[in-house]
Design a protein around this motif. Structure first.
Motif, PDB file in Angstrom:
ATOM      1  N   HIS A 165       0.852  -1.188   0.000  1.00 56.30           N
ATOM      2  CA  HIS A 165       0.000   0.000   0.000  1.00 56.30           C
ATOM      3  C   HIS A 165       0.888   1.239   0.000  1.00 56.30           C
ATOM      4  O   HIS A 165       1.803   1.352   0.810  1.00 56.30           O
ATOM      5  N   ARG A 166       0.597   2.150  -0.912  1.00 52.01           N
ATOM      6  CA  ARG A 166       1.322   3.411  -0.971  1.00 52.01           C
ATOM      7  C   ARG A 166       0.327   4.550  -0.847  1.00 52.01           C
ATOM      8  O   ARG A 166      -0.794   4.474  -1.331  1.00 52.01           O
ATOM      9  N   PHE A 167       0.780   5.597  -0.202  1.00 47.07           N
ATOM     10  CA  PHE A 167      -0.067   6.749   0.090  1.00 47.07           C
ATOM     11  C   PHE A 167       0.568   7.998  -0.489  1.00 47.07           C
ATOM     12  O   PHE A 167       1.784   8.104  -0.561  1.00 47.07           O
ATOM     13  N   GLY A 168      -0.276   8.933  -0.893  1.00 43.92           N
ATOM     14  CA  GLY A 168       0.208  10.200  -1.410  1.00 43.92           C
ATOM     15  C   GLY A 168      -0.191  11.325  -0.477  1.00 43.92           C
ATOM     16  O   GLY A 168      -1.198  11.239   0.231  1.00 43.92           O
ATOM     17  N   PHE A 169       0.610  12.384  -0.485  1.00 50.10           N
ATOM     18  CA  PHE A 169       0.335  13.515   0.387  1.00 50.10           C
ATOM     19  C   PHE A 169       0.873  14.783  -0.265  1.00 50.10           C
ATOM     20  O   PHE A 169       1.995  14.788  -0.778  1.00 50.10           O
ATOM     21  N   LEU A 170       0.069  15.833  -0.272  1.00 49.92           N
ATOM     22  CA  LEU A 170       0.497  17.148  -0.732  1.00 49.92           C
ATOM     23  C   LEU A 170       0.684  18.026   0.493  1.00 49.92           C
ATOM     24  O   LEU A 170      -0.239  18.182   1.301  1.00 49.92           O
ATOM     25  N   GLY A 171       1.868  18.583   0.640  1.00 50.33           N
ATOM     26  CA  GLY A 171       2.131  19.437   1.788  1.00 50.33           C
ATOM     27  C   GLY A 171       3.155  20.497   1.452  1.00 50.33           C
ATOM     28  O   GLY A 171       3.932  20.358   0.504  1.00 50.33           O
ATOM     29  N   ALA A 172       3.151  21.552   2.233  1.00 50.64           N
ATOM     30  CA  ALA A 172       4.058  22.676   2.007  1.00 50.64           C
ATOM     31  C   ALA A 172       5.140  22.714   3.078  1.00 50.64           C
ATOM     32  O   ALA A 172       4.937  22.282   4.214  1.00 50.64           O
ATOM     33  N   THR A 173       6.285  23.259   2.700  1.00 55.95           N
ATOM     34  CA  THR A 173       7.395  23.457   3.630  1.00 55.95           C
ATOM     35  C   THR A 173       7.289  24.862   4.213  1.00 55.95           C
ATOM     36  O   THR A 173       6.496  25.686   3.755  1.00 55.95           O
ATOM     37  N   ALA A 174       8.121  25.145   5.193  1.00 54.44           N
ATOM     38  CA  ALA A 174       8.133  26.468   5.809  1.00 54.44           C
ATOM     39  C   ALA A 174       8.494  27.551   4.794  1.00 54.44           C
ATOM     40  O   ALA A 174       8.052  28.692   4.904  1.00 54.44           O
ATOM     41  N   SER A 175       9.271  27.189   3.779  1.00 48.78           N
ATOM     42  CA  SER A 175       9.670  28.165   2.749  1.00 48.78           C
ATOM     43  C   SER A 175       8.603  28.330   1.667  1.00 48.78           C
ATOM     44  O   SER A 175       8.771  29.128   0.751  1.00 48.78           O
ATOM     45  N   GLY A 176       7.501  27.546   1.733  1.00 50.16           N
ATOM     46  CA  GLY A 176       6.413  27.662   0.787  1.00 50.16           C
ATOM     47  C   GLY A 176       6.467  26.697  -0.381  1.00 50.16           C
ATOM     48  O   GLY A 176       5.607  26.720  -1.250  1.00 50.16           O
ATOM     49  N   ARG A 177       7.459  25.838  -0.394  1.00 47.29           N
ATOM     50  CA  ARG A 177       7.575  24.832  -1.457  1.00 47.29           C
ATOM     51  C   ARG A 177       6.482  23.781  -1.237  1.00 47.29           C
ATOM     52  O   ARG A 177       6.319  23.272  -0.135  1.00 47.29           O
ATOM     53  N   ILE A 178       5.723  23.440  -2.282  1.00 52.82           N
ATOM     54  CA  ILE A 178       4.670  22.437  -2.186  1.00 52.82           C
ATOM     55  C   ILE A 178       5.192  21.145  -2.796  1.00 52.82           C
ATOM     56  O   ILE A 178       5.618  21.120  -3.945  1.00 52.82           O
ATOM     57  N   LEU A 179       5.172  20.079  -1.990  1.00 57.68           N
ATOM     58  CA  LEU A 179       5.699  18.790  -2.421  1.00 57.68           C
ATOM     59  C   LEU A 179       4.602  17.744  -2.509  1.00 57.68           C
ATOM     60  O   LEU A 179       3.641  17.771  -1.736  1.00 57.68           O
TER      61      LEU A 179
ATOM     62  N   ALA B 282       1.586  21.911 -11.526  1.00 53.75           N
ATOM     63  CA  ALA B 282       0.661  23.050 -11.457  1.00 53.75           C
ATOM     64  C   ALA B 282      -0.719  22.641 -10.941  1.00 53.75           C
ATOM     65  O   ALA B 282      -1.311  23.332 -10.101  1.00 53.75           O
ATOM     66  N   GLY B 283      -1.244  21.516 -11.418  1.00 57.73           N
ATOM     67  CA  GLY B 283      -2.557  21.061 -10.967  1.00 57.73           C
ATOM     68  C   GLY B 283      -2.573  20.692  -9.492  1.00 57.73           C
ATOM     69  O   GLY B 283      -3.525  20.998  -8.767  1.00 57.73           O
ATOM     70  N   GLN B 284      -1.522  20.036  -9.039  1.00 56.72           N
ATOM     71  CA  GLN B 284      -1.427  19.664  -7.627  1.00 56.72           C
ATOM     72  C   GLN B 284      -1.313  20.901  -6.748  1.00 56.72           C
ATOM     73  O   GLN B 284      -1.903  20.965  -5.667  1.00 56.72           O
ATOM     74  N   LYS B 285      -0.573  21.900  -7.211  1.00 60.41           N
ATOM     75  CA  LYS B 285      -0.455  23.146  -6.445  1.00 60.41           C
ATOM     76  C   LYS B 285      -1.805  23.846  -6.324  1.00 60.41           C
ATOM     77  O   LYS B 285      -2.159  24.339  -5.253  1.00 60.41           O
ATOM     78  N   ARG B 286      -2.557  23.873  -7.432  1.00 58.75           N
ATOM     79  CA  ARG B 286      -3.905  24.472  -7.376  1.00 58.75           C
ATOM     80  C   ARG B 286      -4.781  23.727  -6.378  1.00 58.75           C
ATOM     81  O   ARG B 286      -5.500  24.341  -5.583  1.00 58.75           O
ATOM     82  N   ARG B 287      -4.739  22.413  -6.432  1.00 58.03           N
ATOM     83  CA  ARG B 287      -5.536  21.594  -5.503  1.00 58.03           C
ATOM     84  C   ARG B 287      -5.166  21.905  -4.057  1.00 58.03           C
ATOM     85  O   ARG B 287      -6.039  22.047  -3.198  1.00 58.03           O
ATOM     86  N   TYR B 288      -3.873  21.998  -3.789  1.00 63.61           N
ATOM     87  CA  TYR B 288      -3.412  22.303  -2.421  1.00 63.61           C
ATOM     88  C   TYR B 288      -3.917  23.674  -1.987  1.00 63.61           C
ATOM     89  O   TYR B 288      -4.416  23.825  -0.878  1.00 63.61           O
ATOM     90  N   ARG B 289      -3.792  24.648  -2.840  1.00 65.36           N
ATOM     91  CA  ARG B 289      -4.172  26.029  -2.485  1.00 65.36           C
ATOM     92  C   ARG B 289      -5.672  26.217  -2.319  1.00 65.36           C
ATOM     93  O   ARG B 289      -6.109  27.092  -1.581  1.00 65.36           O
ATOM     94  N   ARG B 290      -6.474  25.374  -2.990  1.00 67.48           N
ATOM     95  CA  ARG B 290      -7.941  25.451  -2.870  1.00 67.48           C
ATOM     96  C   ARG B 290      -8.474  24.805  -1.606  1.00 67.48           C
ATOM     97  O   ARG B 290      -9.623  25.027  -1.254  1.00 67.48           O
ATOM     98  N   ARG B 291      -7.722  23.961  -0.976  1.00 68.46           N
ATOM     99  CA  ARG B 291      -8.206  23.179   0.148  1.00 68.46           C
ATOM    100  C   ARG B 291      -9.027  23.983   1.072  1.00 68.46           C
ATOM    101  O   ARG B 291      -9.460  24.599   1.623  1.00 68.46           O
TER     102      ARG B 291
END
Length: 68
Positions: free
Chosen positions: A24-38, A59-68
């Motif tokens: 089983h593998r899991f995915g996660f979108l998260g930001a660092t203190a410097s604002g980098r989205i991984l 770009a799509g993943q960043k939009r998804r993260y920012r819309r949360r």
């Protein structure tokens, strides 16, 4: 260190899990203190979290993260 920050992001998003080679593998979108989205892919083995890969979100993943 960036991966740890992203995984600890309280505003991070879980991404649907998958199975790869029976694991089983899991995915996660998260930001660092410097604002980098991984985008981080990880698995759990023996109670430990193992990072499979991590990369700058597209770009799509960043939009998804920012819309949360």
């Amino acid at each position: 260190f960036d991966v740890e920050e992203a995984l600890l992001d309280p505003y991070g998003l879980d991404v649907p899990a998958s199975i790869w080679g029976g694991e089983h593998r899991f995915g996660f979108l998260g930001a660092t203190a410097s604002g980098r989205i991984l985008f981080v892919v990880f698995t759990e083995r023996g109670g430990d979290l193992r990072v499979v890969t991590a990369y700058d979100a597209n770009a799509g993943q960043k939009r998804r993260y920012r819309r949360r």
